[in-house]
Design a protein around this motif. Sequence first.
Motif, PDB file in Angstrom:
ATOM      1  N   UNK A   1      -0.340  23.228  19.141  1.00 32.50           N
ATOM      2  CA  UNK A   1      -1.691  23.724  19.328  1.00 32.50           C
ATOM      3  C   UNK A   1      -2.712  23.206  18.330  1.00 32.50           C
ATOM      4  N   UNK A   2      -2.246  22.611  17.236  1.00 34.36           N
ATOM      5  CA  UNK A   2      -3.139  22.098  16.207  1.00 34.36           C
ATOM      6  C   UNK A   2      -2.806  20.647  15.926  1.00 34.36           C
ATOM      7  N   UNK A   3      -3.816  19.812  15.946  1.00 34.30           N
ATOM      8  CA  UNK A   3      -3.641  18.400  15.601  1.00 34.30           C
ATOM      9  C   UNK A   3      -4.745  17.989  14.634  1.00 34.30           C
ATOM     10  N   UNK A   4      -4.413  17.088  13.748  1.00 33.76           N
ATOM     11  CA  UNK A   4      -5.399  16.495  12.859  1.00 33.76           C
ATOM     12  C   UNK A   4      -5.102  15.009  12.721  1.00 33.76           C
ATOM     13  N   UNK A   5      -6.134  14.244  12.364  1.00 27.11           N
ATOM     14  CA  UNK A   5      -6.014  12.788  12.306  1.00 27.11           C
ATOM     15  C   UNK A   5      -6.696  12.248  11.058  1.00 27.11           C
ATOM     16  N   UNK A   6      -6.172  11.135  10.578  1.00 26.78           N
ATOM     17  CA  UNK A   6      -6.883  10.387   9.553  1.00 26.78           C
ATOM     18  C   UNK A   6      -8.176   9.854  10.162  1.00 26.78           C
ATOM     19  N   UNK A   7      -9.200   9.770   9.345  1.00 28.07           N
ATOM     20  CA  UNK A   7     -10.491   9.282   9.849  1.00 28.07           C
ATOM     21  C   UNK A   7     -10.362   7.885  10.464  1.00 28.07           C
ATOM     22  N   UNK A   8      -9.476   7.089   9.912  1.00 29.41           N
ATOM     23  CA  UNK A   8      -9.341   5.701  10.351  1.00 29.41           C
ATOM     24  C   UNK A   8      -8.787   5.563  11.759  1.00 29.41           C
ATOM     25  N   UNK A   9      -8.174   6.623  12.300  1.00 27.63           N
ATOM     26  CA  UNK A   9      -7.570   6.529  13.625  1.00 27.63           C
ATOM     27  C   UNK A   9      -8.185   7.505  14.632  1.00 27.63           C
ATOM     28  N   UNK A  10      -9.094   8.338  14.194  1.00 28.33           N
ATOM     29  CA  UNK A  10      -9.708   9.318  15.104  1.00 28.33           C
ATOM     30  C   UNK A  10     -10.354   8.618  16.285  1.00 28.33           C
TER      31      UNK A  10
ATOM     32  N   UNK B   1       0.838  -1.205   0.000  1.00 30.38           N
ATOM     33  CA  UNK B   1       0.000   0.000   0.000  1.00 30.38           C
ATOM     34  C   UNK B   1       0.867   1.247   0.000  1.00 30.38           C
ATOM     35  N   UNK B   2       0.242   2.362  -0.377  1.00 30.36           N
ATOM     36  CA  UNK B   2       0.952   3.630  -0.364  1.00 30.36           C
ATOM     37  C   UNK B   2       1.070   4.159   1.066  1.00 30.36           C
ATOM     38  N   UNK B   3       2.083   5.018   1.264  1.00 30.01           N
ATOM     39  CA  UNK B   3       2.238   5.651   2.558  1.00 30.01           C
ATOM     40  C   UNK B   3       1.059   6.598   2.792  1.00 30.01           C
ATOM     41  N   UNK B   4       0.520   6.575   3.992  1.00 29.77           N
ATOM     42  CA  UNK B   4      -0.624   7.417   4.313  1.00 29.77           C
ATOM     43  C   UNK B   4      -0.381   8.228   5.572  1.00 29.77           C
ATOM     44  N   UNK B   5      -0.980   9.409   5.605  1.00 27.87           N
ATOM     45  CA  UNK B   5      -0.883  10.267   6.774  1.00 27.87           C
ATOM     46  C   UNK B   5      -1.740   9.708   7.892  1.00 27.87           C
ATOM     47  N   UNK B   6      -1.179   9.667   9.087  1.00 29.44           N
ATOM     48  CA  UNK B   6      -1.903   9.173  10.255  1.00 29.44           C
ATOM     49  C   UNK B   6      -2.337  10.329  11.153  1.00 29.44           C
ATOM     50  N   UNK B   7      -1.376  11.209  11.502  1.00 25.10           N
ATOM     51  CA  UNK B   7      -1.679  12.303  12.413  1.00 25.10           C
ATOM     52  C   UNK B   7      -0.659  13.409  12.223  1.00 25.10           C
ATOM     53  N   UNK B   8      -1.110  14.631  12.478  1.00 22.40           N
ATOM     54  CA  UNK B   8      -0.288  15.839  12.314  1.00 22.40           C
ATOM     55  C   UNK B   8      -0.372  16.681  13.577  1.00 22.40           C
ATOM     56  N   UNK B   9       0.751  17.332  13.908  1.00 21.72           N
ATOM     57  CA  UNK B   9       0.752  18.276  15.011  1.00 21.72           C
ATOM     58  C   UNK B   9       1.605  19.470  14.608  1.00 21.72           C
ATOM     59  N   UNK B  10       1.131  20.656  14.934  1.00 22.26           N
ATOM     60  CA  UNK B  10       1.867  21.866  14.593  1.00 22.26           C
ATOM     61  C   UNK B  10       3.107  22.005  15.470  1.00 22.26           C
TER      62      UNK B  10
END
Length: 115
Positions: free
Chosen positions: A55-64, A42-51
Amino acid sequence: VQLVESGGGLVQPGGSLRLSCVASGFPFSLYAMTWYRQAPGKERELVAFISSAGGLTTYADSVKGRFTISRDNAKRTGYLQMNSLKPEDTAVYFCNVKRLDYTYWGQGTQVTVSS
């Protein structure tokens, strides 16, 4: 410049792991951090991001709701707390840091979720 991941391993479904990413050789606190994963075939996919300041975080729907990204800039370390792990979370997990045109990758750590 170095990013070193650790904390991967074999865990049963429903279990937890905490990945760490230790940075050296650059001003870690100025860089945003992202965890990616790549499963076999599979291709590499984003899991989670933090600034950079956390102060800012985002997540892939699959791991929220199951994974939490965090960082301790004083320790130059980023984390990915993974709970309620599923077999489909099995992958090599990579940390990445980015600021403007600069981006660095760690070598990856294997996470295997299996009974």
